[in-house]
Design a protein around this motif. Structure first.
Motif, PDB file in Angstrom:
ATOM      1  N   GLU A   7     143.007 -18.511  26.601  1.00 10.62           N
ATOM      2  CA  GLU A   7     143.704 -18.818  27.857  1.00 10.62           C
ATOM      3  C   GLU A   7     144.644 -17.680  28.256  1.00 10.62           C
ATOM      4  OE1 GLU A   7     145.413 -22.910  28.537  1.00 10.62           O
ATOM      5  OE2 GLU A   7     147.293 -21.769  28.447  1.00 10.62           O
ATOM      6  N   HIS A   8     144.636 -17.344  29.545  1.00  6.81           N
ATOM      7  CA  HIS A   8     145.566 -16.368  30.116  1.00  6.81           C
ATOM      8  C   HIS A   8     146.364 -17.053  31.214  1.00  6.81           C
ATOM      9  CE1 HIS A   8     143.861 -12.483  28.448  1.00  6.81           C
ATOM     10  NE2 HIS A   8     142.952 -13.377  28.094  1.00  6.81           N
ATOM     11  N   SER A   9     147.676 -17.066  31.093  1.00 10.20           N
ATOM     12  CA  SER A   9     148.544 -17.732  32.061  1.00 10.20           C
ATOM     13  C   SER A   9     149.009 -16.749  33.134  1.00 10.20           C
ATOM     14  CB  SER A   9     149.763 -18.331  31.358  1.00 10.20           C
ATOM     15  OG  SER A   9     149.378 -19.367  30.478  1.00 10.20           O
ATOM     16  N   LEU A  10     148.955 -17.184  34.382  1.00 13.02           N
ATOM     17  CA  LEU A  10     149.439 -16.397  35.508  1.00 13.02           C
ATOM     18  C   LEU A  10     150.596 -17.141  36.175  1.00 13.02           C
ATOM     19  CD1 LEU A  10     146.051 -15.156  37.025  1.00 13.02           C
ATOM     20  CD2 LEU A  10     147.443 -14.116  35.251  1.00 13.02           C
ATOM     21  N   GLU A  11     151.224 -16.491  37.144  1.00 13.21           N
ATOM     22  CA  GLU A  11     152.412 -17.081  37.762  1.00 13.21           C
ATOM     23  C   GLU A  11     152.085 -17.875  39.016  1.00 13.21           C
ATOM     24  OE1 GLU A  11     155.187 -13.936  38.413  1.00 13.21           O
ATOM     25  OE2 GLU A  11     155.548 -13.589  36.272  1.00 13.21           O
ATOM     26  N   GLN A  12     150.856 -17.784  39.488  1.00 15.98           N
ATOM     27  CA  GLN A  12     150.445 -18.517  40.675  1.00 15.98           C
ATOM     28  C   GLN A  12     149.232 -19.378  40.353  1.00 15.98           C
ATOM     29  OE1 GLN A  12     149.994 -16.064  44.283  1.00 15.98           O
ATOM     30  NE2 GLN A  12     151.100 -14.404  43.253  1.00 15.98           N
ATOM     31  N   ARG A  13     148.948 -20.342  41.229  1.00 23.23           N
ATOM     32  CA  ARG A  13     147.711 -21.111  41.082  1.00 23.23           C
ATOM     33  C   ARG A  13     146.509 -20.183  41.244  1.00 23.23           C
ATOM     34  NH1 ARG A  13     149.654 -25.989  44.967  1.00 23.23           N
ATOM     35  NH2 ARG A  13     150.394 -24.135  46.079  1.00 23.23           N
ATOM     36  N   VAL A  14     145.491 -20.422  40.424  1.00 21.88           N
ATOM     37  CA  VAL A  14     144.308 -19.564  40.387  1.00 21.88           C
ATOM     38  C   VAL A  14     143.132 -20.326  40.984  1.00 21.88           C
ATOM     39  CG1 VAL A  14     142.893 -18.051  38.960  1.00 21.88           C
ATOM     40  CG2 VAL A  14     145.199 -18.662  38.201  1.00 21.88           C
ATOM     41  N   GLY A  15     142.741 -19.967  42.211  1.00 25.73           N
ATOM     42  CA  GLY A  15     141.633 -20.669  42.854  1.00 25.73           C
ATOM     43  C   GLY A  15     140.290 -20.264  42.304  1.00 25.73           C
TER      44      GLY A  15
ATOM     45  N   PRO B 135     151.565 -19.752  54.829  1.00 23.51           N
ATOM     46  CA  PRO B 135     152.074 -20.110  53.497  1.00 23.51           C
ATOM     47  C   PRO B 135     151.582 -21.465  53.001  1.00 23.51           C
ATOM     48  CG  PRO B 135     153.788 -20.354  55.166  1.00 23.51           C
ATOM     49  CD  PRO B 135     152.644 -19.665  55.831  1.00 23.51           C
ATOM     50  N   GLY B 136     151.006 -22.273  53.883  1.00 27.49           N
ATOM     51  CA  GLY B 136     150.477 -23.571  53.474  1.00 27.49           C
ATOM     52  C   GLY B 136     149.062 -23.511  52.944  1.00 27.49           C
ATOM     53  N   ASN B 137     148.480 -22.312  52.889  1.00 32.34           N
ATOM     54  CA  ASN B 137     147.126 -22.137  52.353  1.00 32.34           C
ATOM     55  C   ASN B 137     147.176 -21.478  50.983  1.00 32.34           C
ATOM     56  OD1 ASN B 137     146.289 -23.038  54.851  1.00 32.34           O
ATOM     57  ND2 ASN B 137     144.980 -21.277  55.300  1.00 32.34           N
ATOM     58  N   ARG B 138     146.122 -21.685  50.197  1.00 34.23           N
ATOM     59  CA  ARG B 138     145.922 -20.936  48.956  1.00 34.23           C
ATOM     60  C   ARG B 138     144.448 -20.620  48.813  1.00 34.23           C
ATOM     61  NH1 ARG B 138     142.987 -23.872  45.450  1.00 34.23           N
ATOM     62  NH2 ARG B 138     143.410 -26.068  45.062  1.00 34.23           N
ATOM     63  N   PHE B 139     144.135 -19.655  47.955  1.00 32.20           N
ATOM     64  CA  PHE B 139     142.729 -19.358  47.698  1.00 32.20           C
ATOM     65  C   PHE B 139     142.098 -20.470  46.868  1.00 32.20           C
ATOM     66  CE2 PHE B 139     143.208 -15.149  49.407  1.00 32.20           C
ATOM     67  CZ  PHE B 139     141.922 -14.857  49.857  1.00 32.20           C
ATOM     68  N   ASN B 140     140.818 -20.671  47.096  1.00 26.26           N
ATOM     69  CA  ASN B 140     140.057 -21.714  46.408  1.00 26.26           C
ATOM     70  C   ASN B 140     138.808 -21.089  45.778  1.00 26.26           C
ATOM     71  OD1 ASN B 140     139.971 -24.537  45.718  1.00 26.26           O
ATOM     72  ND2 ASN B 140     138.271 -24.780  47.150  1.00 26.26           N
ATOM     73  N   ASP B 141     137.647 -21.609  46.040  1.00 27.15           N
ATOM     74  CA  ASP B 141     136.430 -21.186  45.357  1.00 27.15           C
ATOM     75  C   ASP B 141     136.025 -19.764  45.748  1.00 27.15           C
ATOM     76  OD1 ASP B 141     134.294 -21.423  43.683  1.00 27.15           O
ATOM     77  OD2 ASP B 141     133.222 -22.931  44.854  1.00 27.15           O
ATOM     78  N   GLY B 142     135.378 -19.074  44.806  1.00 26.01           N
ATOM     79  CA  GLY B 142     134.885 -17.735  45.082  1.00 26.01           C
ATOM     80  C   GLY B 142     133.900 -17.267  44.028  1.00 26.01           C
ATOM     81  N   LYS B 143     133.024 -16.345  44.409  1.00 24.33           N
ATOM     82  CA  LYS B 143     132.096 -15.723  43.460  1.00 24.33           C
ATOM     83  C   LYS B 143     131.514 -14.471  44.092  1.00 24.33           C
ATOM     84  CE  LYS B 143     129.541 -19.412  43.018  1.00 24.33           C
ATOM     85  NZ  LYS B 143     128.466 -20.416  42.736  1.00 24.33           N
TER      86      LYS B 143
ATOM     87  N   VAL C 173     134.727 -13.468  56.864  1.00 26.73           N
ATOM     88  CA  VAL C 173     133.309 -13.791  56.968  1.00 26.73           C
ATOM     89  C   VAL C 173     133.076 -15.071  57.764  1.00 26.73           C
ATOM     90  CG1 VAL C 173     131.196 -14.253  55.659  1.00 26.73           C
ATOM     91  CG2 VAL C 173     132.880 -12.646  54.760  1.00 26.73           C
ATOM     92  N   VAL C 174     133.795 -16.122  57.432  1.00 28.52           N
ATOM     93  CA  VAL C 174     133.668 -17.412  58.115  1.00 28.52           C
ATOM     94  C   VAL C 174     135.064 -17.905  58.463  1.00 28.52           C
ATOM     95  CG1 VAL C 174     132.931 -19.825  57.921  1.00 28.52           C
ATOM     96  CG2 VAL C 174     131.534 -18.020  56.896  1.00 28.52           C
ATOM     97  N   THR C 175     135.259 -18.346  59.691  1.00 34.02           N
ATOM     98  CA  THR C 175     136.534 -18.920  60.112  1.00 34.02           C
ATOM     99  C   THR C 175     136.366 -20.409  60.408  1.00 34.02           C
ATOM    100  OG1 THR C 175     136.097 -18.343  62.423  1.00 34.02           O
ATOM    101  CG2 THR C 175     137.326 -16.735  61.090  1.00 34.02           C
ATOM    102  N   GLY C 176     137.477 -21.079  60.641  1.00 35.72           N
ATOM    103  CA  GLY C 176     137.431 -22.491  61.025  1.00 35.72           C
ATOM    104  C   GLY C 176     137.199 -23.450  59.880  1.00 35.72           C
ATOM    105  N   ALA C 177     137.378 -22.992  58.655  1.00 36.10           N
ATOM    106  CA  ALA C 177     137.206 -23.861  57.490  1.00 36.10           C
ATOM    107  C   ALA C 177     138.517 -24.601  57.188  1.00 36.10           C
ATOM    108  CB  ALA C 177     136.773 -23.055  56.277  1.00 36.10           C
ATOM    109  N   THR C 178     138.391 -25.659  56.390  1.00 35.73           N
ATOM    110  CA  THR C 178     139.575 -26.402  55.946  1.00 35.73           C
ATOM    111  C   THR C 178     139.714 -26.345  54.425  1.00 35.73           C
ATOM    112  OG1 THR C 178     139.416 -27.889  57.853  1.00 35.73           O
ATOM    113  CG2 THR C 178     140.769 -28.633  55.995  1.00 35.73           C
ATOM    114  N   ILE C 179     138.617 -26.583  53.714  1.00 35.29           N
ATOM    115  CA  ILE C 179     138.595 -26.410  52.256  1.00 35.29           C
ATOM    116  C   ILE C 179     137.343 -25.602  51.924  1.00 35.29           C
ATOM    117  CG2 ILE C 179     138.599 -27.506  49.988  1.00 35.29           C
ATOM    118  CD1 ILE C 179     139.858 -29.961  51.209  1.00 35.29           C
ATOM    119  N   SER C 180     137.487 -24.282  51.909  1.00 37.25           N
ATOM    120  CA  SER C 180     136.349 -23.408  51.616  1.00 37.25           C
ATOM    121  C   SER C 180     135.916 -23.636  50.175  1.00 37.25           C
ATOM    122  CB  SER C 180     136.766 -21.950  51.826  1.00 37.25           C
ATOM    123  OG  SER C 180     135.659 -21.090  51.657  1.00 37.25           O
TER     124      SER C 180
END
Length: 291
Positions: free
Chosen positions: A48-56, A95-103, A137-144
């Protein structure tokens, strides 16, 4: 109905983003709310590696570094020194958004999307990191969410969870551009919420259903559910193929938001599960950071 087996009882708050690392024969996954990046051996040993922010989300670079989507943008993380380097925050004004899924796509571009935690629906987006630069790439999303490329590298699949839709885009893998989307599956309300996704070598999609307790194999051509894999956790978040022969489905789950009574009924929520689907699937690509 198949049934997934528990591999690692992580008790993660919100395990997500499984990526199979072929070179090291291990599963990389994140605990979003636990703020960790993890490396899981198939035997069940986890680092495990701990970071200071949520990791999406997190992907490996060809250099060996890890690239992550956090609360405040995209970063490069050095495993040995544990140093975090900011790359770019495309949503400094949100500021109310965060990163989520990615690959990563087959050419080593890192696609990562955001989600709205506090703000207006449709105020999130999908971004692409390529050559150190970020484009929209894509706009208008709510939970990417879920992303997948077909084996021929001609099609890109994408989920914006609240729509309950899986969209298919023509994909130019050389240019990294999308054509016009079409909806290839709409999940009924009683399915739960479509979340993370992968694809097998037959072109069928494996979709995790949050609040659905399962992964479903879906044919995007005729919009049929071909198989349902039961998971001993209600909140199933994502899945990927891995193992030496790419024939093991790794499944992530979460326990955040569950009451003590609910967790008594599903004590392994937040664990990492496996399933042998009888097919092989898409490999996980690395980010091309050689430039």
């Amino acid at each position: 109905m198949g049934k997934a087996e528990l591999l690692y009882d992580a008790k993660a708050k919100l395990a997500e983003g499984p990526v199979w690392d072929e070179d090291n024969e291990q599963l990389m996954w994140v605990d979003i709310e636990g703020k960790t990046v993890n490396f899981l051996d198939p035997s069940g040993k986890n680092e495990e590696h701990s970071l200071e922010q949520r990791v999406g989300c997190a992907v490996r670079g060809m250099s060996g570094d890890v690239y992550v989507g956090l609360d405040n943008g995209l970063y490069r993380y050095e495993l040995e020194s544990k140093k975090l380097h900011s790359i770019h925050d495309p949503e400094e004004d949100k500021p109310g958004n965060r990163f989520n899924d990615g690959k990563c796509d087959p050419k080593g571009r890192f696609y990562a999307g955001t989600m709205v935690l506090d703000g207006d629906d449709g105020d999130a987006a999908l971004y692409c990191l390529s050559g150190g630069k970020v484009s929209t790439v894509v706009t208008g999303a709510t939970i990417s969410n879920g992303l997948a490329w077909d084996e021929r590298k001609e099609v890109f699949y994408y989920i914006d969870t609240p729509t309950h839709e899986i969209r298919r885009y023509p994909y130019d893998v050389e240019a990294g551009t999308l054509g016009e989307p079409e909806v290839v599956f709409t999940a009924p309300d009683d399915f739960g919420h479509p979340d993370g996704m992968t694809i097998d070598d037959e072109g069928k999609l494996w979709v995790a259903f949050f609040d659905g307790g399962c992964v479903r194999r879906i044919c995007p051509d005729d919009q049929k559910v071909l198989e349902t894999v039961d998971v001993a956790a209600t909140n199933v978040t994502s899945c990927c193929f891995g193992g030496k022969n790419m024939d093991v489905l790794y499944i992530t789950t979460g326990r955040e938001g569950k009451s003590d009574e609910e967790l008594e009924q599903e004590p392994h929520a937040g664990g990492i599960f496996t399933y042998s689907p009888g097919v092989t699937g898409a490999k996980s690509y690395r980010y091309d950071d050689r430039a």
